[in-house]
Design a protein around this motif. Structure first.
Motif, PDB file in Angstrom:
ATOM      1  N   ARG A 161       0.828  -1.209   0.000  1.00  0.00           N
ATOM      2  CA  ARG A 161       0.000   0.000   0.000  1.00  0.00           C
ATOM      3  C   ARG A 161       0.864   1.261   0.000  1.00  0.00           C
ATOM      4  O   ARG A 161       0.593   2.216  -0.724  1.00  0.00           O
ATOM      5  N   ALA A 162       1.923   1.257   0.806  1.00  0.00           N
ATOM      6  CA  ALA A 162       2.817   2.422   0.870  1.00  0.00           C
ATOM      7  C   ALA A 162       3.522   2.649  -0.469  1.00  0.00           C
ATOM      8  O   ALA A 162       3.601   3.789  -0.955  1.00  0.00           O
ATOM      9  N   MET A 163       4.023   1.587  -1.075  1.00  0.00           N
ATOM     10  CA  MET A 163       4.717   1.729  -2.358  1.00  0.00           C
ATOM     11  C   MET A 163       3.756   2.153  -3.463  1.00  0.00           C
ATOM     12  O   MET A 163       4.114   2.942  -4.336  1.00  0.00           O
ATOM     13  N   ALA A 164       2.534   1.640  -3.440  1.00  0.00           N
ATOM     14  CA  ALA A 164       1.542   2.036  -4.434  1.00  0.00           C
ATOM     15  C   ALA A 164       1.215   3.521  -4.287  1.00  0.00           C
ATOM     16  O   ALA A 164       1.110   4.243  -5.294  1.00  0.00           O
ATOM     17  N   SER A 165       1.094   4.005  -3.054  1.00  0.00           N
ATOM     18  CA  SER A 165       0.790   5.420  -2.849  1.00  0.00           C
ATOM     19  C   SER A 165       1.975   6.291  -3.277  1.00  0.00           C
ATOM     20  O   SER A 165       1.787   7.352  -3.868  1.00  0.00           O
ATOM     21  N   THR A 166       3.185   5.840  -3.007  1.00  0.00           N
ATOM     22  CA  THR A 166       4.376   6.590  -3.424  1.00  0.00           C
ATOM     23  C   THR A 166       4.455   6.662  -4.946  1.00  0.00           C
ATOM     24  O   THR A 166       4.722   7.726  -5.517  1.00  0.00           O
ATOM     25  N   ALA A 167       4.221   5.539  -5.611  1.00  0.00           N
ATOM     26  CA  ALA A 167       4.251   5.523  -7.075  1.00  0.00           C
ATOM     27  C   ALA A 167       3.166   6.439  -7.641  1.00  0.00           C
ATOM     28  O   ALA A 167       3.404   7.191  -8.597  1.00  0.00           O
ATOM     29  N   ALA A 168       1.976   6.420  -7.054  1.00  0.00           N
ATOM     30  CA  ALA A 168       0.879   7.271  -7.520  1.00  0.00           C
ATOM     31  C   ALA A 168       1.249   8.748  -7.385  1.00  0.00           C
ATOM     32  O   ALA A 168       1.026   9.540  -8.307  1.00  0.00           O
ATOM     33  N   LEU A 169       1.828   9.114  -6.264  1.00  0.00           N
ATOM     34  CA  LEU A 169       2.229  10.501  -6.054  1.00  0.00           C
ATOM     35  C   LEU A 169       3.324  10.914  -7.037  1.00  0.00           C
ATOM     36  O   LEU A 169       3.319  12.026  -7.569  1.00  0.00           O
ATOM     37  N   PHE A 170       4.250  10.006  -7.307  1.00  0.00           N
ATOM     38  CA  PHE A 170       5.311  10.306  -8.272  1.00  0.00           C
ATOM     39  C   PHE A 170       4.720  10.536  -9.668  1.00  0.00           C
ATOM     40  O   PHE A 170       5.107  11.470 -10.371  1.00  0.00           O
ATOM     41  N   ILE A 171       3.766   9.699 -10.062  1.00  0.00           N
ATOM     42  CA  ILE A 171       3.141   9.843 -11.385  1.00  0.00           C
ATOM     43  C   ILE A 171       2.367  11.171 -11.453  1.00  0.00           C
ATOM     44  O   ILE A 171       2.384  11.855 -12.479  1.00  0.00           O
ATOM     45  N   VAL A 172       1.696  11.553 -10.365  1.00  0.00           N
ATOM     46  CA  VAL A 172       1.018  12.853 -10.329  1.00  0.00           C
ATOM     47  C   VAL A 172       2.041  13.965 -10.544  1.00  0.00           C
ATOM     48  O   VAL A 172       1.818  14.903 -11.323  1.00  0.00           O
ATOM     49  N   LEU A 173       3.168  13.870  -9.874  1.00  0.00           N
ATOM     50  CA  LEU A 173       4.226  14.876 -10.018  1.00  0.00           C
ATOM     51  C   LEU A 173       4.699  14.962 -11.466  1.00  0.00           C
ATOM     52  O   LEU A 173       4.893  16.056 -12.006  1.00  0.00           O
ATOM     53  N   GLU A 174       4.849  13.824 -12.109  1.00  0.00           N
ATOM     54  CA  GLU A 174       5.243  13.806 -13.527  1.00  0.00           C
ATOM     55  C   GLU A 174       4.193  14.507 -14.392  1.00  0.00           C
ATOM     56  O   GLU A 174       4.529  15.222 -15.333  1.00  0.00           O
ATOM     57  N   GLU A 175       2.915  14.304 -14.077  1.00  0.00           N
ATOM     58  CA  GLU A 175       1.843  14.961 -14.819  1.00  0.00           C
ATOM     59  C   GLU A 175       1.862  16.476 -14.591  1.00  0.00           C
ATOM     60  O   GLU A 175       1.621  17.247 -15.519  1.00  0.00           O
ATOM     61  N   VAL A 176       2.139  16.900 -13.369  1.00  0.00           N
ATOM     62  CA  VAL A 176       2.208  18.333 -13.063  1.00  0.00           C
ATOM     63  C   VAL A 176       3.279  18.990 -13.923  1.00  0.00           C
ATOM     64  O   VAL A 176       3.086  20.091 -14.450  1.00  0.00           O
ATOM     65  N   HIS A 177       4.399  18.326 -14.092  1.00  0.00           N
ATOM     66  CA  HIS A 177       5.505  18.883 -14.880  1.00  0.00           C
ATOM     67  C   HIS A 177       5.126  19.103 -16.345  1.00  0.00           C
ATOM     68  O   HIS A 177       5.743  19.911 -17.027  1.00  0.00           O
ATOM     69  N   LYS A 178       4.107  18.420 -16.827  1.00  0.00           N
ATOM     70  CA  LYS A 178       3.666  18.577 -18.222  1.00  0.00           C
ATOM     71  C   LYS A 178       2.878  19.860 -18.452  1.00  0.00           C
ATOM     72  O   LYS A 178       2.750  20.315 -19.573  1.00  0.00           O
ATOM     73  N   TYR A 179       2.329  20.427 -17.373  1.00  0.00           N
ATOM     74  CA  TYR A 179       1.519  21.639 -17.501  1.00  0.00           C
ATOM     75  C   TYR A 179       2.422  22.861 -17.652  1.00  0.00           C
ATOM     76  O   TYR A 179       3.411  23.004 -16.951  1.00  0.00           O
ATOM     77  N   ILE A 180       2.034  23.726 -18.571  1.00  0.00           N
ATOM     78  CA  ILE A 180       2.764  24.965 -18.804  1.00  0.00           C
ATOM     79  C   ILE A 180       2.002  26.097 -18.109  1.00  0.00           C
ATOM     80  O   ILE A 180       0.788  26.228 -18.288  1.00  0.00           O
ATOM     81  N   VAL A 181       2.716  26.891 -17.345  1.00  0.00           N
ATOM     82  CA  VAL A 181       2.091  28.021 -16.658  1.00  0.00           C
ATOM     83  C   VAL A 181       2.053  29.206 -17.616  1.00  0.00           C
ATOM     84  O   VAL A 181       3.070  29.595 -18.189  1.00  0.00           O
ATOM     85  N   ILE A 182       0.859  29.744 -17.815  1.00  0.00           N
ATOM     86  CA  ILE A 182       0.697  30.931 -18.659  1.00  0.00           C
ATOM     87  C   ILE A 182       0.390  32.108 -17.753  1.00  0.00           C
ATOM     88  O   ILE A 182      -0.622  32.121 -17.055  1.00  0.00           O
ATOM     89  N   SER A 183       1.290  33.086 -17.758  1.00  0.00           N
ATOM     90  CA  SER A 183       1.124  34.246 -16.875  1.00  0.00           C
ATOM     91  C   SER A 183       0.256  35.301 -17.494  1.00  0.00           C
ATOM     92  O   SER A 183       0.212  35.532 -18.638  1.00  0.00           O
TER      93      SER A 183
END
Length: 183
Positions: A161-183
């Motif tokens: 369960r702990a490793m699955a949650s860590t992997a899920a959070l890492f994948i979310v972080l990877e998805e966040v990096h794909k977003y471009i901030v438009i000011s």
């Protein structure tokens, strides 16, 4: 579909300078920087991903919704997982994980959603679906996909369960990096 083992997850964390038990702090900070929201749909982790996100001060800026959908009936009724998917492929499948992520996205309106479904053990495993088999579903504005985790039949429930949650959070972080901030 990408398949990750414990070793793969640890290598990805190390490569990115992240500690397994602190990924949630980075996730909340990066979501906040880009003004994005995340939501979760959890089965085998039983709310652990949501708990890890909400343990971070300021999480309310980036997190509105976490659904613990342990029962198939809830996956169907609340998240819109198709009955055929559950009856033919089962709750532990890539398709179920994707549909869970899509369902919580529709429910919450979050920018990025993550779901998790799997077999944490110690019972419930089969030769086709062993203990430690977990699927993550990810849904964003542009994509929906699954990641297969093989976390080992010999590992304990809490570890899986702990490793699955860590992997899920890492994948979310990877998805966040794909977003471009438009000011």
């Amino acid at each position: 579909m990408v398949t990750l083992t414990y070793a793969d997850i640890m290598a990805l964390l190390k490569k990115n300078g992240l500690e397994p038990d602190k990924v949630e702090f980075e996730v909340v900070e990066r979501l906040r920087e880009k003004n994005l929201k995340v939501a979760t749909a959890e089965s085998c982790t039983g709310g652990l991903i949501s708990e890890r996100i909400t343990r971070v001060s300021g999480a309310s800026e980036v997190f509105d919704c976490g659904v613990c959908s342990y029962a198939n009936e809830i996956k169907e009724k609340l998240l819109g997982v198709r009955h055929d998917t559950l009856s033919i492929l089962g709750a532990v499948s890539a398709e179920t994980a994707i549909q869970m992520a899509e369902g919580v996205k529709k429910l919450s309106g979050a920018d990025i959603t993550v779901s998790v479904t799997g077999i944490a053990g110690p019972s419930g495993g089969t030769s086709e679906k062993p203990v430690g088999l977990v699927f993550l579903g990810i849904c964003s504005e542009t994509d929906a996909y699954a990641v297969k985790l093989l976390l080992g039949e010999d590992n304990e429930r809490d570890y899986i369960r702990a490793m699955a949650s860590t992997a899920a959070l890492f994948i979310v972080l990877e998805e966040v990096h794909k977003y471009i901030v438009i000011s």
